[in-house]
Design an enzyme around this catalytic site. Structure first.
Site: not given
Length: 817
Positions: A719, A762
């Site tokens: 990511s 996140k």
């Protein structure tokens, strides 16, 4: 009588653990017909040393070995041997008395001659002594160094010659003596021969009285008789009863022996007990237990196959001896079958409003999760076939996955059982061991059903992602049968060797990560993600659940202690770093323990816990919240990461340095996937250098160093791909990164931005760090749409599909100073 006249020695029961008692060896002497054993009595006066004996009565003419262990007894024997003198032998009334007095001894004893003395290795003395004449003990003149008593010699009343009745008595006694010796002892022929040919009636009566009567009181009673004929008559009566008991015992042994084949010889003693019980007419407890099991079986709602199997095992149990090891194992197996709740189900409470209230009361937030659970319960109610769904709750530790299972059981009114799968590596733990193994048991699934007592509990399979496998089998594969709705109605446990219906059980699995769970197992479960909590949710949970729970746990519920909001926020932000609330509860407990100590010591304390009190009780702040660090440097870009304890921000830094041999260096404890992302990022920037305004020659002249801070923490995953590309372009072009911006997304060599997971965590991490804008793949938009609006308030999202869009927005035209 000569001391060589010992003709036979034979073993008999001993007085175990006793000294100054008869040794387990009677001695038969060869004596003349008219011998009266009075030789040497002329030297005996009215005072004589007295030797007290335990469990032993000495008769005139009879020789017995005696162990002398007491110090006084040894002194007496040694002196008697030196002086070649007679001693008096008297039996103790209570063998446990170590220092007997006059009242502890029977008054009638026997004058004895010491024939031989043996010093034993253990320090004791074994003495062979022969009785001479009876005496009456009047008194004791002294007890040290040994007892000395005043005695009166007693004469036996002898039988007249030609007394046919006495002759018949003695003949009967002799016959019984020979029979008893033969029946109870492995008698040598010499002993039987000597008994049969002994013509001294006086000696035969005394020998039988001394050696064939086991009760000390009866032996003493026989010694008390002065009339030899009366003694013989009483002896015959006693021997007759004893021999009848011996015959009965032999008869019982013979009956038992007829039922015993070669394979059952080891159970010989148990068969004797069984035969004795039959003779006594006592009830057979085993039959009663089997009858109770059959009565319970009639009430069971099991299938025909199970009923037939149970009856087969009961018949097998009846054939086994109750005292054999196999009997207890078979009984345990049959009882386990009976104890299982075959077809017994608790009644479900399908009041959806109540279920919703229970879940809301027990858990704050988690609206999506609770909504999915309520939907499952609604389907269960409408289907009305009792088949339960199989749910898997996955998410970080401490977010309430296991406690959700308890709440579901409470809402439905079902029993709750939990099975921890962490570290499980033996398939037999699930399916059980086969009964051929020693110590075999049913598996933990059946064990939990037994504990629940119903066939439809809420069954929590905790930590299903931590199941291991080794040479003992694959437990995860065994779980496929448990969790497959098409198979678990006939779950086969190896120990039971029967099929059990698990289709009515509501299985709820919990996991921290799905990565380690096999795809076949995932396919069998309905996956429900349980995300971490934001700080505001943790505040509410602490105020509503954790603080009241810990106040009660510490016994200070009635003290009206409250946490200031700022104090709680400080604990959440600076003393914990987790997605759940487990560590937060420990910190609250630590604070309340300090207050409980003050209350117990009657010291002053503040009922309101402030920021200052938190710092005083918990010490230095353990964590510094992640904060955005500005955009003053080229090549420094903020990324977003998911961890097992929630989301975090991370910084990707790129540094360039001149070198003749340009190379890429990657540091920060990165995993293989993250290193590959860095290599892909550099290769992409190099191939599109002209587009980004970078001179292609610099790639051969400059070393590229990519670093992700906090090197002690392992990092991996794809990511950070777009973050690394942005960092590299910023470092080569010196362009400034847009302020308060973070990003997450995987990229390909073609520059396509791919979606990633952990979006909610996140976003929460970005919000905590003061980030205002987030760049991510346009395919992640669906994940953002599922998040509550209050979680994303103040954030702007930019959805991209190509890396060029990321560079165009993330990098300003302005360069760093």
């Amino acid at each position: 009588m000569d001391k060589k006249d010992i003709v036979a020695i034979y073993a008999q029961e001993s007085a175990e653990g006793m000294t100054d008692s008869i040794v387990a060896v009677p001695i038969l002497l060869d004596c003349d017909k008219d011998e009266d054993f009075s030789e040497g009595l002329e030297k005996v006066g009215d005072k004589i040393p007295i030797l007290p004996l335990r469990n032993m009565v000495l008769f005139p003419g009879v020789a017995v070995p005696v162990i002398a262990g007491r110090a006084n007894s040894n002194r007496l024997i040694n002196e008697a041997v030196k002086k070649n003198s007679m001693i008096g032998v008297s039996c103790q009334k209570d063998p446990e008395v170590d220092e007997p007095g006059l009242d502890d001894l029977y008054p009638v004893g026997t004058i004895a001659e010491i024939m031989r003395v043996f010093e034993m290795p253990d320090g004791s003395t074994t003495v062979i002594m022969q009785g001479k004449k009876r005496f009456f003990l009047k008194s004791l003149t002294k007890t040290e160094p040994y007892m000395v008593g005043v005695i009166e010699q007693l004469n036996d009343i002898k039988v007249k010659k030609q007394d046919h009745e006495f002759d018949a008595l003695v003949s009967a006694i002799k016959d019984l003596t020979i029979k008893m010796v033969s029946a109870t002892m492995d008698a040598p022929r010499e002993l039987i021969f000597s008994l049969r040919n002994n013509r001294n009636y006086h000696y035969l009566i005394n020998f039988a009285s001394c050696n064939l009567i086991s009760d000390t009181k009866i032996r003493q009673e026989l010694l008390d008789y002065s009339d030899l004929k009366e003694r013989a008559s009483r002896l015959l009566t006693i021997l007759g009863k004893d021999y009848q008991l011996i015959e009965l015992k032999t008869s019982i042994q013979m009956k038992a022996h007829q039922d015993i084949d070669k394979q059952q010889k080891e159970y010989f003693l148990q068969q004797q007990i069984k035969a004795i019980q039959k003779e006594l007419g006592s009830d057979n407890m085993n039959d009663i237990e089997i009858a109770e099991l059959r009565a319970k079986a009639k009430k069971k709602k099991w299938t025909k196959e199970v009923g037939e199997m149970f009856e087969k095992e009961i018949v097998k149990l009846e054939r086994l001896n109750p005292q054999s090891p196999d009997h207890s194992l078979q009984m345990q197996y049959v009882q386990n079958i009976i104890n299982l709740p075959w077809g017994h189900c608790s009644k479900d409470n399908f009041n959806m409003k109540r279920a919703e209230r229970v879940l809301n009361h027990d858990h704050y937030g988690m609206d999506k999760v609770k909504e999915r659970i309520i939907e499952h319960l609604a389907v269960l109610k409408l289907k009305n076939d009792m088949r339960s769904p199989i749910i898997c709750l996955y998410g970080p530790p401490g977010v309430g996955k296991t406690s959700l299972g308890k709440s579901i059981a409470k809402a439905l009114g079902r029993r709750y059982v939990r099975m921890s799968l962490g570290g499980l590596h033996d398939e037999a733990e699930i399916r059980g061991h086969r009964r051929t193994y020693i110590g075999a048991m049913y598996g933990r699934v059946i064990d939990s059903i037994l504990k629940a007592g119903t066939s439809n509990p809420v069954f929590v399979l905790d930590e299903i992602d931590k199941v291991a496998n080794d040479f003992k089998g694959d437990p995860e594969s065994a779980l496929l049968e448990v969790l497959d709705p098409e198979q678990n109605e006939r779950f086969h446990d190896n120990y039971l060797d029967l099929d059990y219906d698990l289709s009515k059980v509501m299985f709820i699995a919990t996991a921290n990560s799905l990565a380690s769970i096999s795809q076949p197992l995932l396919d069998r479960m309905e996956l429900i993600q349980v995300s971490g909590y934001i700080a505001e949710e943790k505040m509410k949970i602490a105020q509503k659940h954790l603080v009241p729970k810990q106040l009660e746990a510490h016994g200070i519920k009635d003290r009206k202690i409250k946490f200031d909001n700022k104090a709680l926020r400080l604990v959440i932000d600076s003393y914990t770093r987790e997605s759940g609330v487990r560590e937060l509860e420990k910190k609250i407990a630590k604070i309340l323990r300090k207050i409980a100590l003050k209350i117990a010591m009657e010291e002053e304390y503040s009922p309101v816990i402030t920021v200052e009190i938190v710092r005083d009780y918990l010490g230095v702040e353990e964590y510094t919240p992640d904060k955005y660090q500005g955009n003053g440097y080229a090549g420094v870009v903020t990324g977003l990461a998911w961890t097992a304890v929630g989301g975090e921000i991370l910084f990707v830094e790129t540094s360039l340095s001149k070198s003749k041999n340009a190379k890429l260096t990657i540091t920060g404890n990165l995993g293989d996937v993250m290193k590959e992302s860095a290599a892909i990022a550099l290769e992409y920037v190099r191939s599109h250098a002209v587009r980004f305004g970078i001179d292609e020659a610099v790639f051969d002249e400059l070393n590229v160093h990519i670093h992700v801070p906090e090197g002690a923490i392992p990092k991996d995953g794809p990511s950070a791909g777009i973050t690394m590309v942005t960092s590299l372009v910023s470092a080569f072009t010196k362009r400034k990164v847009r302020a308060n911006l973070a990003m997450t997304g995987e990229m390909t060599l073609r520059g396509k931005v791919m979606p990633v997971g952990g979006i909610k965590e996140k976003i929460l991490a970005a919000k905590r760090a003061g980030i205002k804008e987030i760049i991510m793949s346009d395919e992640n938009k669906k994940d953002v749409d599922e998040i509550k609006s209050e979680y994303i308030a103040g954030l702007t999202f930019h959805y991209v599909s190509d890396i060029s869009q990321v560079i165009d927005y993330a990098l300003l035209k302005e360069t760093v100073s």
